[in-house]
Design an enzyme around this catalytic site. Sequence first.
Site, short mmCIF file in Angstrom:
data_model
loop_
_atom_site.label_atom_id
_atom_site.label_comp_id
_atom_site.label_asym_id
_atom_site.label_seq_id
_atom_site.Cartn_x
_atom_site.Cartn_y
_atom_site.Cartn_z
N LYS A 36 0.82 -1.22 0.00
CA LYS A 36 0.00 0.00 0.00
C LYS A 36 0.85 1.27 0.00
CE LYS A 36 -0.74 0.17 5.00
NZ LYS A 36 0.03 1.38 5.24
N THR A 37 2.01 1.24 0.67
CA THR A 37 2.86 2.44 0.68
C THR A 37 3.31 2.77 -0.73
OG1 THR A 37 3.64 1.89 2.90
CG2 THR A 37 4.94 3.48 1.66
N ASP A 47 -3.68 7.43 4.89
CA ASP A 47 -3.16 6.08 5.08
C ASP A 47 -3.75 5.48 6.36
OD1 ASP A 47 -1.57 3.81 4.80
OD2 ASP A 47 0.17 4.72 5.78
N GLU A 48 -3.84 4.16 6.45
CA GLU A 48 -4.33 3.45 7.64
C GLU A 48 -5.70 4.01 8.08
OE1 GLU A 48 -2.89 0.86 8.46
OE2 GLU A 48 -0.71 1.00 8.39
N GLN A 61 -7.36 -5.23 9.68
CA GLN A 61 -6.26 -4.88 10.58
C GLN A 61 -6.63 -3.74 11.53
OE1 GLN A 61 -2.06 -5.28 9.05
NE2 GLN A 61 -3.08 -5.17 7.07
N ARG A 102 2.38 -11.16 10.05
CA ARG A 102 3.74 -10.60 10.21
C ARG A 102 4.78 -11.58 9.68
NH1 ARG A 102 2.31 -6.43 9.51
NH2 ARG A 102 0.31 -7.43 9.29
#
Length: 654
Positions: free
Chosen positions: A17-18, A200-201, A231, A587
């Site tokens: 996504k970044t 973002d987020e 998330q 993770r």
Amino acid sequence: MHADGPLLILAGAGSGKTRVITTRTAYLIHTGVKAGSVLAVTFTNKAAREMKKRVKSMLKGTKGTPVISTFHSLCLRILRREIEPLGYRKDFTIYNTSEQVSLLRNILSDIKFYDKSFKAESILERISRTKNDFAPPDAADADDPVEEASALIYPRYHEALKSMNVLDFDDLLLLTLRLFREHPGVLGKYRERFRYIMVDEYQDTNRIQYDFVKLLAGETRNLCVVGDDDQSIYGWRGADLGNILDFEKDFPGAVTVRLEQNYRSFDHILKAANGVIKNNKKRMEKSLWTEKGAGPKVNIFKAVDTEDEAEWVADRISMISDEKNIPCEGIAVIYRANIFSRPFEEALRSRRIPYTVVGGTSYFERKEIKDLAAWLKIIANPSDDLSLMRAVNAPKRGLGPSAIGRFSDFARSGSVGLLDAFGKADEIEGLGQRAAASAETLFGLIRRYRDMFGNGKEMGKTLKALIKEIDYRDYIIRLYKTPDAAYRRIEIIDGFVDSITHYESMEDSPSLQGFLETMALTDLIEDKKEKEGQGVTLISFHSSKGLEFPVVFIAGTEEEILPHRKSVESDGGLEEERRLFYVGITRAMKELFITYTDHRRKYGKETPSIPSRFLEEIPEEVTRVIDRFEKMDPEQESAYVKKLYENFMAKFGD
């Protein structure tokens, strides 16, 4: 390539996504949008730095730069320019959590609130929640005595902050939103400037952040949000999952793009994650997939008890490190909270395996840093009475509680700040000659250093001079009896001087106010996960979000721990616990181990454990139950023994 109108990007774990945000930013600018009109907002300084770095490399040869910032940094920048209509001066300072707690303790003492069951920390938590819900302070639950106490103290706390020209962390968002709502001209100016907004987020936004973004987007609705509802794990601190789930309803006509390809993990790990998260009802449908191949199955191990679990994990880490040549830095142990770290620390230490516990005592919570920060804050903001009270006693200057009480009474009666009262010591009746002289000297010293720091030049040198003039090093040497302890504290002081020197070298227009801003935002929202090169990472689920490791151990996967016993009382709580487990699973890049115990010590008693219900949700075909006495195959065992022998010979020779 979607430019105008609302856009929702559902970005699964490890889906890049970044890269999407930074590439979209560069694309907008390359197609003719002015760089200064593009705003990208995220939650951590680390994420903002990474985005800036990537965008800069894509925009070589173009004019201007987009604004890439955290929510709090952006609001701070706006308030520093626009706050005066709200009744504050522009030289306001920011209190961190420990300073807020100190202020609340003073208020509780002033109003003679003797009920020891009401902790200042609990009241602060309720006040913070009230601010972030944008609720009036009197909207308390009458059945909750802590909320009632918080509602009583909230107005006093607010007035105390305002009288000192101080903001807390929540105020940065709250006051910016107030500014936009009450002063349309200010809102119009920033709407005109920021024509394209990216967040973002988005699943982690709270009500204030949602309202702020919606107001700023205005009628153009050029708003792109990126996030993953699966998330969303910060509901306990105000994050509202509904913000992302309702985006298409809040912004009719929104385009939705799903990023489901995962570039991080092997397929067995992703199938385990998908199998768990699909049991949540409140989510937007998506399923992670990868081209990386199946990889090893998810390993599940049942230990006898807490110590056995930690011993087994430590042994397995030693084996993996040797047989697969994975450095300790590539391995993480994830648990519910840091209270579970002790047995793992002991087991790793006994095997001489280096490790780092993420989330220990903050550098900014050390006494030396708090003392010197108090000096800098009262120099920057003469109204900051709380910082002055700390500076007065670091080191002590002959101003005891009786003298301070007289100064405080004089300040209140004359409606002046405590520092101004120090400057008028000769007007205060009954004040001892020594106390009056000390106060006037302190007043002059602070005024002088305010001028010295005012030019923003050689701030490291100026701070050194201040430390020398107040004899702070000698004070620390006297305070800590052993030379080793004192030496460690002196190193902390030197490091603080280095930090202001480094800040000055990095800024085009450095200032004391700017350094304190950087320090406050770093203390409160800096990503404290940057612990590279320090061994195995011991970390909680919440702190692990955004990180990745080749090998992950998830420990304590039992009922009442995960899910937490309080969460099972509501569907929303249980679903957030499932999302927490999902975050832990995703993770892992190459190999995942999940452990639980047969019994665990609770409240001093050995109590039988029940495996977490979430374990049953992992598809059986992607798991492998590890037998306690399982051996490696002969080829692996031979390589392992050979590696041990080589290590031994390298250390001890013939």
